[in-house]
Design an enzyme around this catalytic site. Structure first.
Site, PDB file in Angstrom:
ATOM      1  N   ASP A   5      12.291  46.732  45.620  1.00  0.00           N
ATOM      2  CA  ASP A   5      13.296  47.341  44.767  1.00  0.00           C
ATOM      3  C   ASP A   5      14.639  46.621  44.871  1.00  0.00           C
ATOM      4  O   ASP A   5      15.350  46.465  43.890  1.00  0.00           O
ATOM      5  CB  ASP A   5      13.489  48.819  45.147  1.00  0.00           C
ATOM      6  CG  ASP A   5      12.268  49.656  44.784  1.00  0.00           C
ATOM      7  OD1 ASP A   5      11.481  49.171  43.955  1.00  0.00           O
ATOM      8  OD2 ASP A   5      12.120  50.752  45.329  1.00  0.00           O
ATOM      9  N   GLY A  17      22.351  51.792  37.295  1.00  0.00           N
ATOM     10  CA  GLY A  17      22.219  50.744  36.295  1.00  0.00           C
ATOM     11  C   GLY A  17      20.770  50.372  36.071  1.00  0.00           C
ATOM     12  O   GLY A  17      20.335  50.133  34.943  1.00  0.00           O
TER      13      GLY A  17
END
Length: 529
Positions: free
Chosen positions: A281, A416
């Site tokens: 991630d 985001g």
């Protein structure tokens, strides 16, 4: 002096208040008019302290200026001792009272009180808050430390150290002290005294009995550490353990003094940050452009964490306390940058607007600046507001502090990423911009379905900003075609505004009246050079 909407540091007597409020058994008699009596607001509202600051004001008024204001000061000092019975008193003047030249320090010598009375010489119009805290702590240490004390023989006992620098209104100082005390205990070191925060004047008497000192916050503790080093020959560890790498360096520095085996101590996994920063991630975050600004200690440390531990690209580094400008400049040069040393928030805002970073790490002022510029931000330094004094345990020092920093720095960008995923599934009935958050019933299904319907607008017609609600309004003189707006909406939320502004500037410089998809990609290629 300079009038400003915001200020990073108050006058030096506020620094003295931070020291006095953090300590026990110390009282501050401050020669000040009514308008300067705002300490209760600072410490009880912002830091949510459950006791008012230990300060007595003379609170002279305009009608007193023709009389004996020096007499008001002496009476206030006697009243403060009679009421609070402190172990020691510090006396000084606010910036307004300094103009009267009543000399509280000289008056203090004639008070004849049964406790030490320590005068503070804090020039309000040349120095600032951090310097005032440092000078106040140094004055207390010099006046109270017993010069005859020495550490006992090392054989058969655990070594001890003093933690220097934490104060009231500091950024996470309470939790940092707890985390570093625990870390030192695991290294076989007991904390003798933590000062100024948590210490009493009687505690400061025993500073010389410790084996060494740890300077957690140089802005407040470095001057006192140098004096203790000179007076008691106490070595000092001067590595603020902020971030995984700095904490490992801190452990090795302590081990060099104590003789502990640092390699064995660090052999096992101590923090989750190194693994998290290498996880799948987090690779999405690699290369993000970050701007760092704050007090020197936290700004330098956060720059290292951002670059070396999270893989960000540092595009700006600065600090507001000029006393440590040299250290900040050295750190900036290490990353090929020129440090921004200023206490004017307008200069900081101009730098952020010019650099257009993807993440800002700063103070509460940078939080507001970044919000206006639609840039993600995390607060990493004082000055801070009430939300940055959490009830939970949240250090930024030590190994647990490294974990907290990972969350602090990454979470603003995770949103985001979520927006980017929403953009990928824009045509899905649940995930378009008009649907709203899935966990809120803000839109009815009919409203959501209406918002999801594709617009039948001719390619050459302008599209309303509703199609991209997060982007700033377009330049009135330039029209975006529908395909260009659709292509712009595919860009992640947190850089969409920058892409719009750059494209409009590109079009304006070339005299284009409208922006199509080709113009959008031409602008992207131009600014990527």
């Amino acid at each position: 002096m300079q009038l400003a909407m915001w200020t990073y540091e108050g006058p030096p007597h506020v620094g003295a208040l931070r020291v006095a409020t953090g300590m026990r058994g110390l009282h501050y008699v401050l020669h000040a008019p009514q308008g300067d009596t705002y300490a209760d607001l600072l410490f009880t509202m912002i830091e949510r302290r459950n006791a008012r600051p230990p300060v007595t004001y003379t609170t002279f008024q305009a009608r007193d200026l023709g009389g004996d204001t020096a007499g008001l000061f002496k009476q206030a000092a006697h009243d403060a001792y009679a009421r609070f019975k402190p172990e020691a008193i510090i006396v000084g003047a606010s910036c307004t009272a300094e103009l009267l030249q009543d000399d509280p320090g000289g008056l203090a010598r004639a008070l004849d009180l049964p406790v030490p009375v320590i005068p503070l010489d804090l020039p309000s119009y040349q120095k600032k808050e951090s310097w005032g805290a440092s000078e106040t702590f140094l004055a207390l240490v010099r006046a109270l430390a017993d010069r005859s004390l020495t550490p006992p023989p090392r054989e058969g006992r655990r070594l001890t150290c003093n933690l220097l620098g934490p104060t009231a209104l500091g950024f996470r100082h309470r939790d940092d002290v707890a985390e570093i005390t625990r870390l030192l205990s695991e290294l076989g070191v007991d904390v003798a005294i933590t000062a100024p925060m948590g210490a009493s004047p009687r505690d400061l008497v025993r500073l010389g009995a410790a084996d060494f000192n740890v300077v957690l916050y140089p802005e407040t503790g470095e001057a006192a550490a140098r004096w203790l080093e000179k007076t008691f020959s106490q070595p000092a560890v001067r590595i603020p353990p902020i971030g995984h790498g700095a904490t490992c360096d801190f452990v090795r520095a302590v081990a060099a003094i104590t003789g502990a085996d640092a390699d064995a101590f660090l052999a096992g996994p101590r923090a989750r940050l190194p693994w998290y920063s290498r996880s799948v991630d987090s690779t999405y975050l690699t290369g993000k452009r970050v701007f760092v600004y704050g007090d020197a200690t936290h700004a330098i440390a956060m720059a290292r964490v951002a670059v070396e531990e999270l893989g960000f690209e540092l595009v700006g580094l600065g600090a507001y306390n000029r006393e440590f400008a040299r250290e900040v400049r050295v750190a900036a040069e290490r990353y090929g940058l020129t440090a921004l040393i200023t206490d004017d928030h307008m200069d900081v805002e101009a730098a952020i607007a010019e650099l257009q970073p993807e993440l800002v790490l700063g103070t509460q002022m940078e939080r507001h600046i970044a919000k206006r510029l639609r840039i993600p931000c995390a607060v990493i330094s004082a000055p801070v507001h009430v939300q940055d004094f959490p009830a939970r345990y949240s250090p930024v020092m030590g190994f647990e502090g490294a974990n907290v920093l990972f969350d602090t720095l990454v979470h603003p960008l995770v949103m985001g990423l979520e927006e980017h995923l929403l953009a990928m599934f824009r045509d899905d009935f649940e995930f378009h911009d008009g649907a709203g958050p899935s966990h809120l019933a803000a839109l009815t299904p009919s409203t959501a379905a209406h918002a999801a319907a594709p617009a039948h607008t001719p390619d050459a017609a302008p599209v309303a900003d509703d199609a991209a609600p997060h982007a700033p309004p377009a330049n009135d003189a330039i029209v975006w075609t529908a395909p260009a707006e659709k292509e712009l909406a595919k860009i992640p939320f947190f850089v969409r505004g920058k892409a719009r502004r750059n494209t409009e500037r590109y079009a304006a410089e070339r005299g284009l009246a409208s922006i199509d998809v080709e113009t959008l990609y031409d602008a992207k290629a131009h600014f990527a050079r």
